[in-house]
Design an enzyme around this catalytic site. Structure first.
Site, PDB file in Angstrom:
ATOM      1  N   GLU A  51       0.829  -1.212   0.000  1.00  0.00           N
ATOM      2  CA  GLU A  51       0.000   0.000   0.000  1.00  0.00           C
ATOM      3  C   GLU A  51       0.862   1.261   0.000  1.00  0.00           C
ATOM      4  O   GLU A  51       0.534   2.240  -0.658  1.00  0.00           O
ATOM      5  CB  GLU A  51      -0.940   0.000   1.207  1.00  0.00           C
ATOM      6  CG  GLU A  51      -2.080  -1.007   1.096  1.00  0.00           C
ATOM      7  CD  GLU A  51      -2.966  -0.751  -0.113  1.00  0.00           C
ATOM      8  OE1 GLU A  51      -3.188   0.429  -0.447  1.00  0.00           O
ATOM      9  OE2 GLU A  51      -3.410  -1.718  -0.739  1.00  0.00           O
ATOM     10  N   CYS A 206     -13.066  -0.135 -15.512  1.00  0.00           N
ATOM     11  CA  CYS A 206     -13.473   1.257 -15.375  1.00  0.00           C
ATOM     12  C   CYS A 206     -12.250   2.162 -15.409  1.00  0.00           C
ATOM     13  O   CYS A 206     -11.991   2.929 -14.479  1.00  0.00           O
ATOM     14  CB  CYS A 206     -14.262   1.446 -14.077  1.00  0.00           C
ATOM     15  SG  CYS A 206     -15.219   2.976 -14.029  1.00  0.00           S
ATOM     16  N   CYS A 213     -17.145  -0.744 -20.694  1.00  0.00           N
ATOM     17  CA  CYS A 213     -18.458  -0.736 -20.039  1.00  0.00           C
ATOM     18  C   CYS A 213     -19.279  -1.981 -20.355  1.00  0.00           C
ATOM     19  O   CYS A 213     -20.083  -2.422 -19.518  1.00  0.00           O
ATOM     20  CB  CYS A 213     -19.226   0.517 -20.448  1.00  0.00           C
ATOM     21  SG  CYS A 213     -18.434   2.050 -19.900  1.00  0.00           S
ATOM     22  N   CYS A 216     -18.834  -4.577 -17.807  1.00  0.00           N
ATOM     23  CA  CYS A 216     -18.923  -4.155 -16.405  1.00  0.00           C
ATOM     24  C   CYS A 216     -20.119  -4.806 -15.710  1.00  0.00           C
ATOM     25  O   CYS A 216     -21.249  -4.754 -16.208  1.00  0.00           O
ATOM     26  CB  CYS A 216     -19.039  -2.642 -16.326  1.00  0.00           C
ATOM     27  SG  CYS A 216     -19.194  -2.040 -14.634  1.00  0.00           S
ATOM     28  N   CYS A 222     -24.973   2.386 -13.475  1.00  0.00           N
ATOM     29  CA  CYS A 222     -24.015   3.476 -13.662  1.00  0.00           C
ATOM     30  C   CYS A 222     -24.702   4.726 -14.203  1.00  0.00           C
ATOM     31  O   CYS A 222     -25.192   4.743 -15.329  1.00  0.00           O
ATOM     32  CB  CYS A 222     -22.895   3.022 -14.593  1.00  0.00           C
ATOM     33  SG  CYS A 222     -21.595   4.253 -14.780  1.00  0.00           S
TER      34      CYS A 222
END
Length: 364
Positions: A51, A206, A213, A216, A222
């Site tokens: 991270e 995305c 799309c 997705c 959306c």
DNA sequence: CAGGCGTGGTT
DNA sequence: TAACCAAGCCT
């Protein structure tokens, strides 16, 4: 049923009603990035390290450093007992070097205050240097599978599109709203998988440009898609024109290939790294060398112009190459100077101009 | 609390 | 080429 946190109450009931997280989880099972090294073996130490490395840094870049770093520093204990310079050396080339110094400090803090075990509360995690709200949430979710929330660039982009938010996501008010939305979407179980899933959705489908799309799993939810605004969300950050700065540095070598370097102050660019000594533009380079090292004979070799591109400005560097007969005694004063033999250079953090000086095709 | 902090990739 | 950006944090 667990109680709904008060912070979720203001955002309309999304989590309970809609199947957002379940669809993401189902998609993630077959399409997620399951082979990432910090995902394959998600210990708190490895998740934390990944991270930190991934802050403002792309996965493909981090992959070149992660395995080397974990081989050199396999656990928190090793990291806490190492020299700061060794950590900076392993970080050289990754950028944002404050991350490396904070990493080392945080390791020592965990060793001192938590008996070497990573804390599993949001407060204790955010108390560690370099860990903010999102990174703390990521560690809790990915390493401890606790119900915690992240808000990184991927999640911001996904949520802005899903909810049709057309303003720049970095704006304070918008960011606060995004945190509320992110929390409301976070499920009560399978948090680790869900957290990885929403990041993978942002990374693989995305994407900022040319999002996929059609593939997705939540395309029918959306708002950006139904409004035809996908290409304009997220809105770009307002930016000023790129300023330029100038600096002069001395490249002092002796006849054995030893190089004179200076440790840069922690607060500025290349903080804590070793770099060629800077000198004022107005000063004669030979005088500048005399101020640093006590050497009678100074041979000016060449001047070299070098441009260094940062995110927020351009640095125009003048490198003045100088040769002296042998390692001269240093005129230390306030500055932290030292001579480095070639084989010593891999043990400390090196600023970009030095790295570039060492690598290039110097075939003469 | 805007602005500083790095490098490499993409367009 | 130059602008824009990528798993943010700190002051």
């Amino acid at each position: 049923m667990r109680a709904t946190p008060a912070s979720l109450a203001s955002e309309p009931d999304l989590a309970a009603a809609e199947p957002f997280s379940e669809r993401l989880l189902a998609w993630y099972q077959h399409a997620g990035r399951h082979a990432l090294p910090w995902k394959v073996d998600p210990t708190p130490y490895r998740v934390w390290l990944s991270e930190i490395m991934l802050q403002q840094t792309q996965v493909s870049t981090v992959l070149k450093y992660f395995d080397r770093f974990t081989t050199r520093f396999p656990d928190l204990q090793t990291l806490a007992e190492s020299e700061e310079d060794a950590v900076l050396a392993a970080w050289t080339g990754l950028g944002y070097y404050r991350r490396a110094r904070n990493l080392w400090r945080a390791a020592r803090q965990v060793a001192d205050e938590h008996g070497g075990q990573f804390p599993d509360s949001i407060e204790a995690l955010q108390d560690l240097p370099g860990i903010g709200r999102s990174t703390a949430g990521a560690i809790l979710a990915l390493a401890f599978d606790q119900r915690a929330t992240i808000l990184d660039g991927n999640v911001k982009r996904v949520l802005c599109r899903i909810h049709g938010i057309t303003e720049w996501p970095g704006k304070r008010e918008i960011e606060q709203r995004l945190w509320r939305l992110a929390e409301s979407h976070t499920p009560a179980s399978d948090v680790a998988a869900y957290t990885q899933a929403i990041m993978d959705l942002g990374a693989k489908l995305c994407t900022r440009r040319n999002p996929a799309c059609e593939e997705c799993p939540v395309r029918d939810l959306c708002a950006a898609r139904s409004l035809g605004l996908t290409g304009q969300i997220p809105a770009p950050a307002p930016r000023a024109r790129l300023p330029e700065r100038d600096a002069c540095m001395l490249v002092v070598e002796d006849s054995n290939g030893h190089v004179l370097l200076e440790r840069r102050p922690e607060q500025g660019v290349w903080g804590g790294l070793w770099c060629f000594p800077e000198y004022p533009d107005s000063e004669d380079p030979k005088v500048a060398v005399q101020r640093l090292a006590d050497c009678p004979e100074t041979v000016m070799l060449m001047r070299e112009q070098m441009r260094h591109q940062f995110t927020h400005y351009r640095l125009n560097l003048t490198l003045c190459h100088v040769r002296i007969p042998d390692r001269a005694p240093l005129q230390v004063g306030e500055r932290s100077l030292d001579w480095f033999a070639p084989e010593e250079l891999s043990t400390v953090g090196l600023a970009a101009p030095v790295v570039r000086f060492l690598k290039p095709t110097r075939q003469h």
